[in-house]
Design a protein around this motif. Structure first.
Motif, mmCIF file in Angstrom:
data_model
loop_
_atom_site.group_PDB
_atom_site.id
_atom_site.type_symbol
_atom_site.label_atom_id
_atom_site.label_comp_id
_atom_site.label_asym_id
_atom_site.label_seq_id
_atom_site.Cartn_x
_atom_site.Cartn_y
_atom_site.Cartn_z
ATOM 1 N N PRO A 74 0.815 -1.225 0.000
ATOM 2 C CA PRO A 74 0.000 0.000 0.000
ATOM 3 C C PRO A 74 0.847 1.273 0.000
ATOM 4 N N GLU A 75 1.957 1.267 0.738
ATOM 5 C CA GLU A 75 2.826 2.448 0.774
ATOM 6 C C GLU A 75 3.445 2.703 -0.601
ATOM 7 N N VAL A 76 3.883 1.649 -1.263
ATOM 8 C CA VAL A 76 4.470 1.799 -2.600
ATOM 9 C C VAL A 76 3.448 2.380 -3.566
ATOM 10 N N LYS A 109 3.148 -2.941 -13.043
ATOM 11 C CA LYS A 109 1.832 -2.867 -13.695
ATOM 12 C C LYS A 109 1.052 -1.655 -13.196
ATOM 13 N N TYR A 110 1.134 -1.413 -11.910
ATOM 14 C CA TYR A 110 0.401 -0.297 -11.322
ATOM 15 C C TYR A 110 0.939 1.038 -11.852
ATOM 16 N N GLY A 112 2.639 1.496 -14.622
ATOM 17 C CA GLY A 112 2.352 1.566 -16.052
ATOM 18 C C GLY A 112 0.936 2.021 -16.330
ATOM 19 N N ALA A 113 0.006 1.548 -15.522
ATOM 20 C CA ALA A 113 -1.395 1.949 -15.686
ATOM 21 C C ALA A 113 -1.585 3.431 -15.390
ATOM 22 N N LYS A 114 -0.656 4.006 -14.619
ATOM 23 C CA LYS A 114 -0.700 5.432 -14.306
ATOM 24 C C LYS A 114 0.064 6.270 -15.332
ATOM 25 N N GLY A 115 0.633 5.607 -16.346
ATOM 26 C CA GLY A 115 1.342 6.321 -17.396
ATOM 27 C C GLY A 115 2.820 6.515 -17.167
ATOM 28 N N ILE A 116 3.388 5.818 -16.198
ATOM 29 C CA ILE A 116 4.822 5.937 -15.917
ATOM 30 C C ILE A 116 5.566 4.792 -16.587
ATOM 31 N N ARG A 117 6.593 5.113 -17.340
ATOM 32 C CA ARG A 117 7.432 4.095 -17.979
ATOM 33 C C ARG A 117 8.327 3.462 -16.917
ATOM 34 N N CYS A 118 8.427 2.144 -16.914
ATOM 35 C CA CYS A 118 9.213 1.443 -15.896
ATOM 36 C C CYS A 118 10.382 0.690 -16.513
ATOM 37 N N ALA A 119 11.522 0.788 -15.852
ATOM 38 C CA ALA A 119 12.714 0.032 -16.227
ATOM 39 C C ALA A 119 13.176 -0.767 -15.016
ATOM 40 N N ASP A 137 5.159 -9.218 -19.211
ATOM 41 C CA ASP A 137 3.742 -9.044 -18.897
ATOM 42 C C ASP A 137 3.499 -7.853 -17.964
ATOM 43 N N ALA A 138 4.503 -7.548 -17.135
ATOM 44 C CA ALA A 138 4.368 -6.418 -16.211
ATOM 45 C C ALA A 138 4.533 -5.080 -16.916
ATOM 46 N N GLY A 139 5.021 -5.113 -18.148
ATOM 47 C CA GLY A 139 5.141 -3.883 -18.925
ATOM 48 C C GLY A 139 6.462 -3.161 -18.787
#
Length: 402
Positions: A74-76, A109-110, A112-119, A137-139
């Motif tokens: 939840p904190e993350v 995934k969370y 990415g759904a908010k529009g942040i690119r993840c590496a 799959d996690a994007g």
């Protein structure tokens, strides 16, 4: 990071892209982020400090153990909500090794759904075919795997028998799963002889990205400052990197070559190009000026495993606040902290050679952590600047009005 291939070989494309996207907004091309006028930070998030290796240069000083106080799910997610609202473009999940957290894919995934690119920054040891599929799959848009040499050298350097084959296997599994991957190597006297073989490996294995980092004196890296390259060795190494970037490009081999953690590289690149092609050099200079050099506390920031916010991932000894207590966005914009205030305008704070450098606007004052480690003064000149006084201590008007 300095996009060597972009600047040396794709100058026109970068100029056109930077012009079209003069003001980058949330979600726009990550390839052009370094030339953005809107400096929302890329966030390196050391989501855990736990690591299954014992690398001698680890800036986080990570061990294979559980660490108390690491952020809960939840904190993350609360932090990710804030980063998204703050228009943070990229989160680089790092560690330790982030794959040691089972919930890392949920976080990606969370975000990415908010529009942040993840590496993902990892040692690659845990990436079997199933994990590679989970990464896909996690994007995750990119996975950087740290390999500091070939074969047994890498095993010794990173503290595990068989780590080289496991890391290389991880890269192959990501590639086969359709995830863009890259090699990461930190320069030191020990790893320097491995540099040509790393480029050969990237070519042989069709690895599209090579990131070469200079040593930063943080964590265990502070204990091996004697292993840092001399200025002469650094110039030769960086010159070799430039040469390989051009060589790959001319052969039609697609490779994105980058260096990091020493912004003298941008000045050195400009000066070398200026000798042969002054017009191209001036175009590169304009791009470097847009990039503005060292971005600690401005275009890059760090959240550690327990939520402390730092100027970058090497500033673990100094925190501006904790995301459990205040949102990252609030911490990042709060210039009541004297260090944060001066990092937002390093050009007026740096001392010594840095303050007199004609190229301060494209270097940005380089790495304050190294200055503090060597001189005990965070605003002193960066001891790892390998440029000569003759190259940089000149009248500013001599380089023209840009």
């Amino acid at each position: 990071m300095l996009g060597v291939t972009k600047l040396l070989c794709e100058t026109k494309k970068m100029e056109e892209g930077a012009c079209v996207h003069k003001i980058h907004r949330h979600g726009e091309s990550a390839r052009l982020l370094q030339f953005s006028e809107v400096k929302r930070p890329v966030v390196v998030w050391n989501i855990t400090k736990k690591c299954n290796l014992k690398c001698i240069h680890c800036y986080a000083d990570s061990l294979d153990k559980e660490y108390e106080g690491e952020l809960t799910v939840p904190e993350v997610k609360t932090v990710i909500d804030d980063l998204a609202a703050f228009h943070v473009p990229v989160i680089i999940f790092s560690g330790g090794d982030p794959l040691l957290r089972d919930d890392i894919f949920e976080f990606a995934k969370y975000a990415g759904a908010k529009g942040i690119r993840c590496a993902l920054s990892t040692n690659g040891v845990l990436i079997d075919k199933d994990i590679a599929k989970a990464i896909k799959d996690a994007g995750f848009a990119y996975v950087g795997v740290s390999i500091d040499g070939i074969g047994e050298f890498n095993n010794r350097f990173r503290g595990m028998i068989g780590v080289y084959s496991k890391a290389l296997g991880g890269i192959r599994n990501c590639r086969d799963a359709g995830v863009r991957t890259g090699l990461r190597l930190t320069l030191s006297k020990r790893t320097l002889p491995q540099l040509p073989a790393i480029f050969d490996l990237a070519e042989k294995e069709d690895i599209p990205r090579i990131y070469i980092s200079h040593l930063v004196y943080s964590g265990r890296g502070r204990r091996i400052t004697k292993d840092d390259l001399t200025h002469k060795e650094t110039r030769e190494a960086v010159g070799f990197i430039f040469k390989k970037a051009i060589e790959f490009y001319e052969k039609g081999i697609e490779k994105d070559i980058l260096t990091g953690n020493n912004d003298a590289d941008g000045v050195y690149l400009y000066l070398k190009v200026k000798q042969e092609d002054p017009d191209k050099a001036e175009r590169i200079y304009k791009l470097l000026k847009m990039r503005s050099g060292n971005s600690s506390g401005t275009a890059i920031g760090c959240i550690d495993n327990i939520g402390n916010v730092h100027a970058d991932q090497f500033w673990s000894h100094y925190s501006f606040g904790n995301v459990k207590e205040r949102p990252f966005s609030e911490i990042w914009l709060d210039t009541r902290d004297p260090i944060m205030r001066r990092l937002k305008n390093k050009k007026e704070s740096v001392m010594g050679r840095c303050s007199r450098c004609a190229y301060l606007e494209i270097c940005g004052g380089n790495y304050r952590v190294r200055a503090e480690a060597v001189y005990g003064n965070v605003w002193a000149e960066d001891p790892a600047c390998y440029l000569t006084d003759e190259e940089i201590i000149i009248e500013r008007q001599a380089i023209g009005n840009r």
